[in-house]
Design a protein around this motif. Structure first.
Motif, PDB file in Angstrom:
ATOM      1  N   THR A 125       0.839  -1.197   0.000  1.00 11.39           N
ATOM      2  CA  THR A 125       0.000   0.000   0.000  1.00 11.39           C
ATOM      3  C   THR A 125       0.876   1.250   0.000  1.00 11.39           C
ATOM      4  O   THR A 125       0.636   2.200  -0.766  1.00 11.39           O
ATOM      5  N   ARG A 158       2.587   1.582  -3.466  1.00  9.23           N
ATOM      6  CA  ARG A 158       1.647   2.058  -4.495  1.00  9.23           C
ATOM      7  C   ARG A 158       1.380   3.557  -4.336  1.00  9.23           C
ATOM      8  O   ARG A 158       1.313   4.291  -5.325  1.00  9.23           O
ATOM      9  N   ARG A 159       1.231   3.998  -3.107  1.00 10.51           N
ATOM     10  CA  ARG A 159       0.994   5.424  -2.849  1.00 10.51           C
ATOM     11  C   ARG A 159       2.219   6.243  -3.268  1.00 10.51           C
ATOM     12  O   ARG A 159       2.096   7.274  -3.936  1.00 10.51           O
ATOM     13  N   ASP A 180      -2.064   4.006  -7.942  1.00 10.03           N
ATOM     14  CA  ASP A 180      -3.508   3.819  -7.828  1.00 10.03           C
ATOM     15  C   ASP A 180      -4.245   5.134  -8.016  1.00 10.03           C
ATOM     16  O   ASP A 180      -4.857   5.676  -7.119  1.00 10.03           O
ATOM     17  N   ARG A 181      -4.164   5.670  -9.184  1.00  9.97           N
ATOM     18  CA  ARG A 181      -4.846   6.946  -9.471  1.00  9.97           C
ATOM     19  C   ARG A 181      -6.240   6.696  -9.981  1.00  9.97           C
ATOM     20  O   ARG A 181      -6.559   5.834 -10.652  1.00  9.97           O
TER      21      ARG A 181
END
Length: 149
Positions: free
Chosen positions: A139, A142-143, A148-149
């Protein structure tokens, strides 16, 4: 100069910053080379340009025990650029997720615990005891990579 992997051997480099404003000290703070630009801006007391990447290490220079910068990122592709490995290094772990370049899906995960394996020889990502830390680090990765847009 010639990074060919996401492992510690290729991504860890010595970093020395000297300034007459701060007493000599050592720190275990994780940093990235892109942190030099904003650090130099702060030391020179000039504004950060809009395009700047990285986080200033000026706070760490003031307080070497600071944990301002808690992770570092790297990426490297393999298998003729089919998979992109994106790595996140914390004070304890190196987590690598390998993404298929065509569909963006994770095809493989690696997790190395530097408390017990500083040479990164045992991938513990698939062990039951690692499920939560893998989820948390993925997580965070990915941030950080804005995946994760």
């Amino acid at each position: 100069w010639g990074k060919m992997t996401n492992f510690e051997i290729a991504t860890r480099v010595p970093l020395i910053i000297a300034s007459d404003r701060f007493p000599p000290a050592r720190t275990q703070t994780i940093a990235e080379l892109v942190d030099l630009y904003p650090t130099l801006c702060d030391l020179a007391e000039i504004p950060h340009p809009d395009h700047i990447e990285g986080e200033s290490l000026a706070g760490v220079l003031r307080d070497p025990t600071s944990e301002e910068n808690s992770f570092a990122l790297s990426q490297y592709s393999r298998f003729q650029n089919r998979n992109m490995g994106r790595a996140l290094r914390t004070d304890r772990y190196r987590f690598v997720a390998w993404f298929d370049q065509e569909n963006g899906q994770v095809v493989s995960r690696e997790l190395y615990d530097h408390r017990s394996d500083s040479d990164e020889t045992k991938n513990v990502a698939s062990e039951a005891s690692s499920v939560e830390i893998v989820k948390q680090l993925e997580t965070q990765l990915r941030r950080a990579f804005q995946l994760d847009r």
